[in-house]
Design an enzyme around this catalytic site. Structure first.
Site: not given
Length: 236
Positions: A7, A75-76, A176, A206
């Site tokens: 994202f 992530s996303m 994270d 992250h």
């Protein structure tokens, strides 16, 4: 290998990963998701269905090459890859997920749909890296409207995790500041994959694909792909 960025980011966060896979003889497709890679205003106008649609179309391109296809991302990118496995699991040979997101850890996240009218943006969430000399390419601000769309993606994806049965290779950072490890715990508990292997990344935050533990991710991905292909061929 179909790689999906996170994202507010763009495929630059996937590039070192993709180059390592390419050098290992693996074809790579890493699409730019709609609204990403430009200004926060462009991202604010995009919808999660558009993000997923781009990845879905990229899967068709990958399948056209005539080889087994693996998908994954950061992530996303992990969220969208899971959604792809829910909808088109029969077209995938496995998933590789790095700090995947599936739920909202922020206590006031549910207010995003309303807040976007009075607070269009918040500070950028990019570049959560332990490496001091590396920056992630992201939008300069995070549009609240797009975050509301991300929450909608999680809302439809999380209940259908039991539809995911493909093998999964999971990489989770011990520290994270964007996505908590609870996300990976929920994913592991929700999917019905019988083959799940996890690795804790002790030196990365992250954006682990650009951080100190990136080689572990890259080498682990190649090992995972080769192992799954050997199984499909009946080679022990």
């Amino acid at each position: 290998m179909l790689l999906c960025h996170g994202f507010t980011s763009d495929p630059a966060s996937m590039r070192p990963w993709g180059e390592h896979l390419r050098d290992a003889g693996i074809n790579v497709i890493a699409p730019l998701l709609p609204g990403h890679g430009f200004t926060w205003r462009e991202l604010a106008k995009s919808r999660w269905q558009e993000w997923y649609g781009e990845l879905d179309a990229a899967l068709d391109k990958a399948l056209a090459l005539g080889h087994p296809v693996f998908a994954g991302g950061l992530s996303m990118g992990g969220s969208l890859s899971l959604r792809l496995a829910e909808q088109r699991g029969g077209d995938l040979a496995g998933l590789v997920l790095v700090n995947p997101a599936i739920l909202d850890d922020k206590p006031h996240g549910f207010l995003a749909p309303a807040l976007r009218y009075v607070m269009p943006t918040v500070a950028s969430i990019g570049s959560d890296l332990n490496k001091p000399d590396v920056r992630e390419h992201t939008t300069d601000r995070t549009p609240v409207a797009a975050y509301a769309q991300l929450r909608q993606l999680w809302k439809v994806t999380r209940p259908e995790l039991p539809r995911v049965t493909v093998p999964i290779r999971l990489f989770v950072s011990a520290e994270d500041h964007i996505v908590s490890s609870r996300n990976s715990t929920v994913i592991r508990a929700g999917v019905r994959s019988k083959d799940i292997e996890s690795t804790v990344l002790h030196r990365s935050y992250h954006v682990a694909t650009l951080d100190y533990d990136a080689p572990l991710i890259f080498e682990g991905t190649v090992e995972f792909i080769n192992r799954q292909l050997s199984k499909s061929r009946g080679v022990s």
